[in-house]
Design a protein around this motif. Structure first.
Motif, PDB file in Angstrom:
ATOM      1  N   TYR A 160      54.616 -19.838   9.738  1.00 42.34           N
ATOM      2  CA  TYR A 160      55.182 -19.445   8.445  1.00 42.34           C
ATOM      3  C   TYR A 160      56.016 -20.575   7.856  1.00 42.34           C
ATOM      4  CZ  TYR A 160      57.978 -17.369   4.842  1.00 42.34           C
ATOM      5  OH  TYR A 160      58.591 -17.140   3.624  1.00 42.34           O
ATOM      6  N   MET A 161      56.807 -21.256   8.680  1.00 45.23           N
ATOM      7  CA  MET A 161      57.690 -22.305   8.165  1.00 45.23           C
ATOM      8  C   MET A 161      56.911 -23.488   7.612  1.00 45.23           C
ATOM      9  SD  MET A 161      60.741 -22.246  11.020  1.00 45.23           S
ATOM     10  CE  MET A 161      61.729 -23.480  10.165  1.00 45.23           C
ATOM     11  N   THR A 162      55.723 -23.737   8.128  1.00 45.20           N
ATOM     12  CA  THR A 162      54.936 -24.879   7.656  1.00 45.20           C
ATOM     13  C   THR A 162      54.003 -24.524   6.501  1.00 45.20           C
ATOM     14  OG1 THR A 162      53.375 -24.431   9.460  1.00 45.20           O
ATOM     15  CG2 THR A 162      54.987 -26.178   9.806  1.00 45.20           C
ATOM     16  N   HIS A 163      53.467 -23.309   6.492  1.00 44.55           N
ATOM     17  CA  HIS A 163      52.472 -22.946   5.479  1.00 44.55           C
ATOM     18  C   HIS A 163      52.835 -21.704   4.662  1.00 44.55           C
ATOM     19  CE1 HIS A 163      49.483 -25.899   6.802  1.00 44.55           C
ATOM     20  NE2 HIS A 163      49.723 -25.539   8.051  1.00 44.55           N
ATOM     21  N   GLY A 164      53.940 -21.064   4.991  1.00 44.53           N
ATOM     22  CA  GLY A 164      54.273 -19.799   4.332  1.00 44.53           C
ATOM     23  C   GLY A 164      54.419 -19.889   2.830  1.00 44.53           C
ATOM     24  N   SER A 165      54.912 -21.031   2.319  1.00 41.61           N
ATOM     25  CA  SER A 165      55.129 -21.155   0.879  1.00 41.61           C
ATOM     26  C   SER A 165      53.833 -21.078   0.083  1.00 41.61           C
ATOM     27  CB  SER A 165      55.838 -22.474   0.568  1.00 41.61           C
ATOM     28  OG  SER A 165      55.060 -23.577   0.983  1.00 41.61           O
ATOM     29  N   LYS A 166      52.704 -21.306   0.742  1.00 39.44           N
ATOM     30  CA  LYS A 166      51.423 -21.254   0.037  1.00 39.44           C
ATOM     31  C   LYS A 166      51.034 -19.824  -0.321  1.00 39.44           C
ATOM     32  CE  LYS A 166      49.552 -25.399   2.333  1.00 39.44           C
ATOM     33  NZ  LYS A 166      50.679 -25.693   3.206  1.00 39.44           N
ATOM     34  N   ILE A 167      51.558 -18.860   0.424  1.00 31.09           N
ATOM     35  CA  ILE A 167      51.237 -17.462   0.138  1.00 31.09           C
ATOM     36  C   ILE A 167      52.485 -16.670  -0.244  1.00 31.09           C
ATOM     37  CG2 ILE A 167      51.431 -16.819   2.585  1.00 31.09           C
ATOM     38  CD1 ILE A 167      49.193 -14.813   2.139  1.00 31.09           C
TER      39      ILE A 167
END
Length: 575
Positions: free
Chosen positions: A406-413
């Motif tokens: 989540y910390m690495t890719h969460g902002s995408k969703i």
């Protein structure tokens, strides 16, 4: 008689349809309050015609100004005050250790204080971890003491301080604090054009920065002040970074007498090097790992080890560390400030409270790969990050991976970052408090882990973006790489779980009149709650609504994915 309850995928499909119908209903008729209504009686109440929203904004701005309220009330909703130099969100900020980085700091001081300096723009570039933010912060502090600091903006994609739209309002806010005459002009501009803060960044830049300072400079010559932009490469999107540079350089060309100096720090990304190469108005400085840098880092490490020894004086021998181990540590750090800081955090970490064994463990790991370390300081940083992950309990890696995903890719969703605090994310991932802190126990040296009392509001973030980059790069992180597809699918699966809980318990009879406001009881099954159950439920249901675009993609792929994507024995990559 109620209809049969649909399957999971039917419900997901209906969910997206609800949203489309909701949006279409909003556009049926925007010209009146009660289109085609009959036999309606309304008693009391107050009605506002939304078609006059621009008039309402204009009246609000004029009321604020006419009532003598500070212009800051108008600017604050559009600014990112967390990005300013002394923001509590950045505390404690990175600072140059005493008597370090003196050459670059002296050159910056000469550049700002010289009366006949032709360079209005200065770019300081350097690789990751060379201490750019520390230099920016320290120089900003010294310019404040000399009354030459205008404004600062410290970009950070991890902390969410990376939006172009907030840059100008944030700079204007700080300038208005510093210069009373400027503040009066800004109030005048906003009174004449109340919609200015809704205009594009170039329009705001011209009317709120260039034009007012042109007026002030005509009245009397002013000493130049500095505006510091740190981490430009972390502003969201290359196009936005280019636009910032175009705004600044256009102002320098068209209004060369403005009393503004622009100081920009960034990594030497290829697209930025190409852009800066076209600007004849720009002076360049580079932070490199040279002999002076290595001496500075050595002094920093020695001083911090003394502090660690004082803190654990009852546990550490007087002659710790030995000369051999100190030399071995300094050789491994190889002049990289962020690596030195990371090593010292690891050695003196309060979780282990055993600096002597932590140093031994660190050196044992690093000495096995000296051939990789040589010539590439970042390789040494990668080795340290790998060691930190390698030391995590294998049985708990699945949970740790989900948090890091989540910390690495969460902002995408999760563009609204509603899941970004430890307590909200833990509930979303179906973790209790113990499970969360157990999963991040060994990660304190590379990420900020808030205490339970702050876990609902304090955002998860890495101490340095280099760890974020490390996790995304399969060449550097190997089996610890966190792929976008694996991370997004894990978030989607959790979202589907909570969507199903929400629908089954509260929306099974909504039909097409779906209750998008979720005016119902709290979600059942939350595992980490205090007195904020309502806040946690709302955060999760907000995510379910905001993330629906990715859900559509995720649900389609979900049917083709293995239900279990985790291999804890060999910690294989989740892809």
């Amino acid at each position: 008689m109620s209809l049969p309850f649909p399957s999971l995928f039917d419900r997901a499909k209906n969910w997206f349809s609800f949203s489309e119908k909701r949006r279409s209903r909003n556009h049926l008729d925007e010209t009146s309050f009660f289109s085609h209504a009959q036999n309606v009686t309304v008693s009391g109440g107050q009605f506002i015609d939304a078609s006059n929203v621009n008039d309402m904004r204009i009246n609000y701005v004029n009321n604020v100004i006419s009532n003598g309220k500070a212009v800051f009330e108008l600017l604050e909703p559009y600014a990112c005050l967390e990005a300013t130099k002394d923001s509590s969100a950045r505390h404690p900020p990175p600072l140059c250790h005493p008597e370090t980085r003196l050459k670059i700091r002296n050159r910056l001081r000469k550049w700002l204080f010289s009366d006949h300096n032709e360079w209005k723009l200065l770019w300081v570039r350097g690789p990751a971890g060379t201490g750019k933010s520390a230099v920016a912060q320290s120089f900003g502090d010294s310019s404040v003491e000399a009354k030459r600091h205008g404004a600062s903006y410290f970009f950070s994609r991890i902390a969410g301080r990376n939006k172009l739209e907030t840059l100008v309002p944030t700079v204007v806010y700080q300038l208005a604090v510093t210069i009373p005459e400027y503040r009066s002009l800004i109030e005048h501009h906003l009174a004449n054009n109340p919609l200015l803060l809704h205009n594009s960044p170039p329009v705001q830049f011209r009317q709120l920065i260039v034009d007012p300072f042109t007026t002030l400079q005509r009245e009397r010559a002013r000493e130049p002040i500095v505006i510091i932009l740190d981490g430009l490469d972390e502003c969201e999107g290359q196009k936005a970074q280019w636009e910032i540079l175009e705004m600044i350089t256009n102002a320098i060309r068209k209004s060369p007498d403005l009393p503004l100096r622009w100081l920009i720090f960034s990594r030497p990304e290829a697209h930025l090097k190409n852009v800066f190469s076209r600007y004849v108005e720009c002076r360049r400085e580079e932070l490199i790992i040279d002999a002076e840098c290595r001496e500075n880092v050595e002094q920093y490490v020695k001083d911090q080890l003394i502090e660690i020894k004082i803190m654990y004086k009852d546990m550490i021998p007087v002659d710790w560390p030995s000369e051999d181990k100190l030399l071995e540590l300094l050789n491994a750090i190889s002049g990289l400030f962020v690596l030195a800081s990371t090593c010292l955090n690891y050695i003196g970490g309060p979780e282990e409270a055993d600096p002597q064994s932590q140093l031994d463990s660190l050196l044992t790991y690093m000495c096995h790969s000296q051939d990789i370390v040589f010539g590439n300081p970042l390789a040494s940083l990668d080795l340290l990050y790998t060691q930190i992950l390698e030391d995590l309990p294998p049985k708990g890696w699945e949970v740790t991976w989900r948090i890091l995903a989540y910390m690495t890719h969460g902002s995408k969703i999760d563009s609204a970052t509603v899941l970004s605090t430890p307590q909200v994310l833990s509930n979303f991932l179906q973790l209790d408090q113990r499970g969360f802190y157990k999963a991040v126990h060994g990660l304190h040296s590379i990420m900020k882990v808030s205490k339970p009392k702050d876990a609902a509001l304090s955002r998860l973030q890495f101490h340095h973006s280099s760890f974020h980059d490390f996790l995304l790069n399969s060449t550097r992180s190997g089996r610890f790489t966190i792929s976008e597809r694996g991370a997004i699918m894990d978030i989607v699966r959790s979202g589907i779980y909570w969507y199903e809980v929400d629908v089954i318990h509260f929306h099974s009879h909504d039909g097409w009149a779906f209750d998008w406001d979720h005016k119902h009881d709290d979600l059942p099954g939350l595992l980490w709650v205090s007195d904020n159950r309502r806040f946690l439920s709302t955060s999760i249901t907000r995510f379910l609504e905001y993330g629906q675009g990715w859900y559509k993609r995720g649900i389609i792929e979900h049917g083709n994915c293995r239900q279990s994507r985790f291999t804890t024995n060999n910690r294989s990559n989740h892809d």
